[in-house]
Write a protein that holds these residues in place. Structure first.
Motif, PDB file in Angstrom:
ATOM      1  N   ALA A 198      11.120  52.499  17.923  1.00 36.38           N
ATOM      2  CA  ALA A 198      12.178  52.859  16.981  1.00 36.38           C
ATOM      3  C   ALA A 198      12.840  51.609  16.398  1.00 36.38           C
ATOM      4  O   ALA A 198      13.041  50.617  17.091  1.00 36.38           O
ATOM      5  N   GLU A 199      13.157  51.658  15.102  1.00 36.33           N
ATOM      6  CA  GLU A 199      13.856  50.558  14.441  1.00 36.33           C
ATOM      7  C   GLU A 199      14.550  51.084  13.192  1.00 36.33           C
ATOM      8  O   GLU A 199      14.256  52.186  12.729  1.00 36.33           O
ATOM      9  N   LYS A 200      15.444  50.316  12.658  1.00 41.80           N
ATOM     10  CA  LYS A 200      16.144  50.688  11.430  1.00 41.80           C
ATOM     11  C   LYS A 200      15.150  50.636  10.270  1.00 41.80           C
ATOM     12  O   LYS A 200      14.359  49.707  10.164  1.00 41.80           O
ATOM     13  N   PHE A 201      15.200  51.650   9.408  1.00 46.90           N
ATOM     14  CA  PHE A 201      14.263  51.736   8.290  1.00 46.90           C
ATOM     15  C   PHE A 201      14.516  50.601   7.303  1.00 46.90           C
ATOM     16  O   PHE A 201      15.608  50.431   6.780  1.00 46.90           O
ATOM     17  N   ASP A 202      13.482  49.789   7.060  1.00 44.67           N
ATOM     18  CA  ASP A 202      13.574  48.683   6.104  1.00 44.67           C
ATOM     19  C   ASP A 202      12.284  48.655   5.303  1.00 44.67           C
ATOM     20  O   ASP A 202      11.279  48.082   5.717  1.00 44.67           O
TER      21      ASP A 202
END
Length: 256
Positions: A198-202
């Motif tokens: 999971a990660e911040k959408f970029d």
């Protein structure tokens, strides 16, 4: 940029004169169709089916076949079908943007207020940001009624066309089992794997690599060279067991 639509954006009794600009552009390469014998371009012509002669663009009209005959339509007819929707993007309600299934998304347009310091435009942006809502509206673009959501992106109101419900096919004909048993430990590891990735959408991290590679091959061929073809490397797992595969995935991510 050139505006593709001019009208007003309305919510309640507030009306904001706006212009629409396409917010997206294609990144694919534009290939011409050629005759392989002499590499001359192939051009497509608008030909009268009966006379086989080319028809000038200004002589082409739209017609709908009804009872074995054509009813000819003009711009006024299309506007008469919904005159208010041809000139107004009327927000009918406000919804949570998270409730809009991504399957419904089509394309987006930037809006620009006709006046530079439009207070109503700025107000709607701030209100949508603070409420976390998006406007749901309908309007007519290029003789087609569109459903859309109005949402803020930084300091700009964006109109994103979405599909109508009847345009989404059902899943009844798909052969997908509903009763597959998943053990608790398999689910727990699956959730752990999702959390690990999971990660911040970029979106800026992702580029159209295929088009870049294709352009590189074109440049190489123009110099009489052949580009090196990358070989696919299949991922191998030591076990066919789902739980083992999930655990190997977790360990591989940790060691990356």
């Amino acid at each position: 940029m050139r505006s593709i639509w001019k009208g007003s954006l309305g919510f309640g009794l507030v009306s904001i004169p706006v212009k629409l600009y396409s917010a997206v552009q294609t990144t694919s390469l534009d290939f011409d169709m050629l005759d392989n014998r002499d590499h001359e371009r192939i051009r497509y012509q608008r030909v009268n089916e009966k006379t086989h002669k080319e028809v000038p663009y200004d002589k082409i009209v739209k017609g709908y076949k009804l009872n074995d005959d054509y009813v000819i339509m003009d711009d006024a007819d299309f506007e008469a079908a919904a005159p208010e929707k041809s000139k107004v993007i009327e927000i009918e309600s406000f919804v949570d943007i998270e409730d809009v299934n991504p399957m419904f998304y089509e394309t987006s347009y930037y809006t620009e207020p006709d006046t530079k310091n439009n207070k109503a435009y700025a107000l709607l942006i701030q209100a949508l940001k603070q409420s976390g809502k998006a406007g749901l509206a309908r309007f007519v673009l290029r003789s087609t009624e569109s459903l859309c959501i109005v949402h803020p992106v930084e300091n700009v109101l964006v109109v994103t066309r979405i599909r109508f419900g009847q345009q989404i096919r059902g899943t009844e004909e798909l052969n997908v089992a509903e009763d597959v048993k998943i053990s608790k430990k398999e689910l727990d590891v699956g959730l752990a794997l999702i959390k690990q990735y999971a990660e911040k959408f970029d979106v800026s991290k992702f580029k159209d690599e295929y088009t870049n590679e294709l352009l590189n091959i074109i440049k190489q061929k123009s110099k009489g060279k052949r580009a090196t073809i990358k070989k696919l490397k299949p991922h191998k797992t030591k076990s066919d067991d789902l739980y083992d595969q999930l655990m190997q995935s977790l360990q591989a991510k940790k060691g990356a």
